[in-house]
Design an enzyme around this catalytic site. Structure first.
Site, PDB file in Angstrom:
ATOM      1  N   HIS A   8      -0.599  -4.077  11.364  1.00  0.00           N
ATOM      2  CA  HIS A   8       0.575  -4.944  11.182  1.00  0.00           C
ATOM      3  C   HIS A   8       1.032  -5.043  13.313  1.00  0.00           C
ATOM      4  O   HIS A   8       1.527  -4.808  12.885  1.00  0.00           O
ATOM      5  CB  HIS A   8       1.908  -4.836  10.086  1.00  0.00           C
ATOM      6  N   ARG A  68      -9.314  -8.812   2.727  1.00  0.00           N
ATOM      7  CA  ARG A  68      -8.586  -8.379   3.880  1.00  0.00           C
ATOM      8  C   ARG A  68      -8.596  -6.874   3.800  1.00  0.00           C
ATOM      9  O   ARG A  68      -8.292  -5.992   5.020  1.00  0.00           O
ATOM     10  CB  ARG A  68      -7.161  -8.912   3.251  1.00  0.00           C
ATOM     11  N   GLN A 110       0.565 -12.796   9.477  1.00  0.00           N
ATOM     12  CA  GLN A 110       1.203 -11.292   8.744  1.00  0.00           C
ATOM     13  C   GLN A 110       0.907  -9.842   8.887  1.00  0.00           C
ATOM     14  O   GLN A 110       0.694  -8.536   9.898  1.00  0.00           O
ATOM     15  CB  GLN A 110       1.240 -11.081   7.313  1.00  0.00           C
ATOM     16  N   GLN A 150       0.721  -0.687  -0.034  1.00  0.00           N
ATOM     17  CA  GLN A 150       0.074   0.028   0.227  1.00  0.00           C
ATOM     18  C   GLN A 150       0.700   1.488   0.268  1.00  0.00           C
ATOM     19  O   GLN A 150       2.103   1.697   0.427  1.00  0.00           O
ATOM     20  CB  GLN A 150      -0.854  -0.235   1.266  1.00  0.00           C
ATOM     21  N   SER A 174       4.073  -7.148   2.565  1.00  0.00           N
ATOM     22  CA  SER A 174       2.613  -5.844   2.989  1.00  0.00           C
ATOM     23  C   SER A 174       1.675  -6.705   2.158  1.00  0.00           C
ATOM     24  O   SER A 174       1.780  -7.930   1.807  1.00  0.00           O
ATOM     25  CB  SER A 174       2.550  -5.134   3.601  1.00  0.00           C
ATOM     26  N   LEU A 175       1.196  -6.338   1.875  1.00  0.00           N
ATOM     27  CA  LEU A 175      -0.220  -6.569   0.620  1.00  0.00           C
ATOM     28  C   LEU A 175       0.509  -7.675  -0.414  1.00  0.00           C
ATOM     29  O   LEU A 175      -0.186  -8.562  -1.070  1.00  0.00           O
ATOM     30  CB  LEU A 175      -0.970  -5.328   0.325  1.00  0.00           C
TER      31      LEU A 175
END
Length: 292
Positions: A196, A113, A245, A10, A88-89
């Site tokens: 996170h 998500r 995650q 992101q 991440s993503l």
């Protein structure tokens, strides 16, 4: 030369993203239109014509970056990875590119998500901050010392750049202490919530069911996952790491270091923007870095 393909998260979105792919490739056009079907709304219109504000909405940003990244990989005839990783993503993009998930199932999971994270953000005011110029262990110690609020390291982006995440009060307090400890900058980020961190636990629980229900296949190459910076090829391990995650830090520095140790000589960013290329150069300045 061993190739490592890396996929952004992101923040790498931009107005008009993907339009050139849509116009120049029939295969890409088919996947863009499939994405609209899967999501149930015209995300391509927002990607191609939307404003910065529209692209910043979590339910748009995450699928848009995923779509752009995966299509780039799928239409690239030279895509032949020895290893992959995503920030991440971007880990979802990496898994689809490596054949673990289909485009459709990957996109469905990303949409779930994004929705789950947005709902978690609305439960409690929370934020993130970028900490520059301070050793990881100092940041870890200061965050751990704040016991009456939630604040944790969330992204180990490169040496000297760590993002912290937590409640608004916790992050603000940590920023004060980190600046006093010598941080060059402690900058509150314009984000929707504490990604996170333990505050994402409701989202983790919601996403866990969807991940367990999805059809995963062994990847064509090792996937270096955020939670432990280690290569994974077993489906059960990949699933558990993907679930963890959401509430665990993104160990990007450690992932790149491990990939280099395992022989990666060329890092190829696959997706919008060049953020990851910059981070890789700061982590491992001896490797070749480029984009598709």
């Amino acid at each position: 030369m061993k190739r490592a393909y890396i996929f952004p998260g992101q923040g790498s979105q931009f107005k008009g993203m993907g339009l050139d792919l849509y116009q120049s490739s029939d295969s890409a056009k088919t996947l863009f239109e499939k994405a609209n079907e899967v999501l149930g709304f015209d995300i391509t219109k927002i990607m191609f014509e939307g404003t910065d504000e529209e692209l910043k909405q979590t339910n748009v940003t995450q699928p848009a970056i995923f779509i752009h990244s995966v299509i780039l990989a799928k239409i690239n005839t030279d895509f032949n990875p020895n290893m992959v990783a995503g920030h991440s993503l971007g880990e979802f993009s990496a898994l689809v590119a490596a054949g673990t998930l289909s485009f459709e199932e990957g996109l469905e999971l990303v949409a779930k998500r994004a929705d789950a994270m947005q709902k978690a953000c609305e439960i409690r005011p929370s934020t993130m901050a970028a900490i520059l110029g301070l050793a990881d262990h100092v940041i870890e110690e200061i965050c751990a010392g704040i016991t009456n609020e939630i604040v944790v390291p969330a992204n180990y982006n490169c040496p000297g750049q760590v993002v912290i995440s937590g409640s608004v009060e916790g992050v603000e307090k940590a920023c004060e202490l980190l600046k006093a400890a010598g941080a060059k900058r402690a900058l509150i980020l314009q984000v929707g919530g504490a990604f996170h961190s333990p505050l994402m636990e409701p989202a983790r629980q919601e996403l866990a069911d969807a991940i367990h229900a999805a059809q995963f296949e062994p990847p064509v190459c090792p996937v270096y996952q955020n939670v432990n910076a280690k290569p994974a090829t077993e489906v059960t391990v990949i699933k558990e790491n993907l679930i963890a995650q959401l509430t665990s830090p993104v160990r990007w520095t450690q992932s790149i270091e491990q990939m280099v140790a395992d022989g990666a000589e060329v890092f190829i960013e696959c997706g919008p923007g060049k953020v990851l290329q910059g981070l890789v150069k700061k982590i491992a300045n001896t490797v070749e870095v480029r984009s598709i």
